[in-house]
Design an enzyme around this catalytic site. Structure first.
Site, PDB file in Angstrom:
ATOM      1  N   LYS A 103      64.423  73.511   4.415  1.00  0.00           N
ATOM      2  CA  LYS A 103      64.414  73.304   5.864  1.00  0.00           C
ATOM      3  C   LYS A 103      64.369  71.822   6.230  1.00  0.00           C
ATOM      4  CE  LYS A 103      62.652  77.692   7.535  1.00  0.00           C
ATOM      5  NZ  LYS A 103      62.573  78.545   6.304  1.00  0.00           N
TER       6      LYS A 103
ATOM      7  N   GLU B 186      61.865  76.879  17.992  1.00  0.00           N
ATOM      8  CA  GLU B 186      61.152  78.148  17.932  1.00  0.00           C
ATOM      9  C   GLU B 186      60.858  78.418  16.469  1.00  0.00           C
ATOM     10  OE1 GLU B 186      64.380  78.126  17.654  1.00  0.00           O
ATOM     11  OE2 GLU B 186      64.553  79.513  15.959  1.00  0.00           O
TER      12      GLU B 186
ATOM     13  N   SER C  51      64.985  78.015  -2.866  1.00  0.00           N
ATOM     14  CA  SER C  51      65.003  77.412  -1.530  1.00  0.00           C
ATOM     15  C   SER C  51      63.657  76.827  -1.125  1.00  0.00           C
ATOM     16  CB  SER C  51      65.463  78.446  -0.497  1.00  0.00           C
ATOM     17  OG  SER C  51      64.698  79.632  -0.588  1.00  0.00           O
TER      18      SER C  51
HETATM   19  C1  LIG Z   1      63.215  79.772   6.052  1.00  0.00           C
HETATM   20  C2  LIG Z   1      63.435  80.035   4.636  1.00  0.00           C
HETATM   21  C3  LIG Z   1      64.533  80.791   4.168  1.00  0.00           C
HETATM   22  C4  LIG Z   1      65.495  81.511   5.079  1.00  0.00           C
HETATM   23  O1  LIG Z   1      66.326  80.706   5.829  1.00  0.00           O
HETATM   24  P1  LIG Z   1      67.877  80.520   5.544  1.00  0.00           P
HETATM   25  O2  LIG Z   1      68.371  79.887   6.786  1.00  0.00           O
HETATM   26  O3  LIG Z   1      68.477  81.866   5.291  1.00  0.00           O
HETATM   27  O4  LIG Z   1      67.995  79.638   4.370  1.00  0.00           O
HETATM   28  C5  LIG Z   1      64.719  80.918   2.804  1.00  0.00           C
HETATM   29  N1  LIG Z   1      63.864  80.355   1.925  1.00  0.00           N
HETATM   30  C6  LIG Z   1      62.798  79.634   2.322  1.00  0.00           C
HETATM   31  C7  LIG Z   1      61.893  79.047   1.298  1.00  0.00           C
HETATM   32  C8  LIG Z   1      62.542  79.455   3.680  1.00  0.00           C
HETATM   33  O5  LIG Z   1      61.461  78.744   4.064  1.00  0.00           O
END
Ligand SMILES: *Cc1c(COP(=O)(O)O)cnc(C)c1O
Length: 414
Positions: free
Chosen positions: A86, A108, A377
């Protein structure tokens, strides 16, 4: 209505008349920044000094052995500041906000991760910051709200409707309409009206650009399959975009299977057949909705994947079959996470663990000449409450009870 920002029939910008000029301004600023090589340079410089770019690629040595089959590599977005990909999006939009001469940002947030990332960016850039959150979510996510407030953000608890994410989105748009002259709305994923899906994907493409180069350098070949979890779709778009032109690389998006297919308690919009095409929240995509277009309640063990819509670009790539969509259930996800923690010492977020679960399912069928790549992620520090509950850790429960008792004593003494 405009005709840019369509990916076959998906996307668009279904916005109130009053916001049209603001979206035009944003689109122009974004297109100019894209055409200006110094903007991307500044972005990379910022991410390499404030976050942890380039994030490395790690080979899962133990699990590659244990599962047999493909060699498993992981792109380490968990090493970003605030613990997830993010940061790429919010810091990019921060630079763009400054370029537009605006001094205030709003966002948000559901679980609070995007709120924390935005508040971090605002503190760093010196912007005023207001975060909209459903009142339910504010109550449930105190650790994240605490950090947002420490960073100087105003957190507004929205008590309309179901008091969750979609009510917060409505309230944030209401704020934007009132304050569009000095305010930028930092949308958190590759969804919403044009240009957000494309712009957020562009900032996140830093993941895929790095990863492609790193895999070639490390293994000499491209990975056979690339996995990413899909909430709104930003980390998936980011990683996949590095490989769109490589036809031999299969791209796999993994959604939240929740309690499983047919349970009605999941957020698998593309992997299961429950979603239909509709227009909501300013764009056209597959939504989990009933026959009247009412949004359904979704469920996932991971808050970040628990969303009714999905990136219009991914809906398009689903229809053209460039991306294959799968889902992992809550149970499979917690197991995949525990296995990764135990065998590799890595702590993938519950969201990311969806991609791990699917990759672990497929790796054994592949050759040991093949390499696969998973997007990690984010990291799971934020998930400690959920995971400790899911694995029924008795000492965790004791810890919480003791902590609460100490507060109670303190309150009755003071
Ligand atoms: C917010 C989040 C996601 C989901 O968001 P995408 O826009 O689909 O990438 C995935 N993994 C983590 C660790 C997150 O914090």
């Amino acid at each position: 209505m405009r005709n840019s920002g369509y990916y076959s029939q998906f996307g668009g910008a279904f916005i109130p008349e009053i916001l049209v000029s603001t979206f035009d301004e944003l689109e122009s600023a974004y297109l100019e920044a894209r055409d200006d090589p110094s903007f991307w340079q500044e972005y990379v410089e910022l991410m390499s000094t404030y976050s942890c770019r380039a994030t490395p690629i790690t080979r899962l040595d133990n699990l590659s052995d244990e599962l047999g089959g493909a060699n498993i590599y992981v792109k380490r977005e968990d090493l970003n500041h605030t613990g997830a990909h993010k940061a790429n999006n919010v810091m990019g939009q921060g630079l763009l906000t400054r370029r537009m001469g605006k001094k205030r940002v709003i966002a948000e947030t559901g679980a609070g991760q995007h709120g924390v990332a935005t508040a971090t960016m605002a503190a760093k850039f010196g912007f005023d910051c207001t975060i909209y959150m459903g009142a339910h979510d504010v109550a449930r996510q105190r650790p994240n709200v605490f950090w947002m407030e420490q960073m100087g953000a105003t957190v507004v608890a929205v008590s309309d409707g179901s008091q969750t994410l979609k009510d917060a989105i409505n309230e944030a748009f209401r704020d934007w309409v009132t304050n569009m002259d000095d305010t930028h709305y930092v949308l958190g994923t590759a969804c919403g009206p044009h240009p957000f899906p494309e712009m957020v994907s562009w900032f996140q493409s830093i993941i895929g650009t790095e990863a492609r180069e790193q895999m070639l350098e490390r293994t000499g070949v491209l990975p056979k399959r690339v996995y990413a979890c899909v909430g709104g779709g930003s980390n998936a778009m980011g990683l996949f975009s590095g490989f769109f032109d490589d036809d031999a690389v299969e791209l796999i998006g993994v959604e939240a299977g929740g309690r499983g297919k047919g349970s009605g308690q999941h957020a698998a919009r593309l992997a299961y057949d429950d979603a239909t095409i509709g227009v909501a929240q300013g764009y056209k995509t597959f939504f989990l909705q009933n026959m009247d277009g009412q949004m359904q309640d979704t469920h996932s063990v991971s808050a970040g994947l628990d969303y009714v819509g999905v990136s219009p670009i991914l809906s398009h790539l689903h229809e053209t079959k460039r991306v294959r969509f799968e889902a992992a259930t809550d149970e499979e996800v917690v197991a995949a996470m525990q296995r990764t923690v135990r065998r590799e010492g890595l702590i993938p977020a519950l969201e990311s663990s969806h991609a791990f679960a699917q990759a672990f399912r497929e790796a054994p069928e592949m050759s040991n000449e093949d390499n696969i790549l998973i997007n990690m992620s984010g990291r799971a520090d934020k998930d400690i409450f959920t995971v400790a509950d899911a694995v029924h850790d008795p000492k965790w429960r004791e810890f919480i009870i003791d902590k609460a008792a100490a507060y109670r004593r303190e309150m009755s003494n003071g």
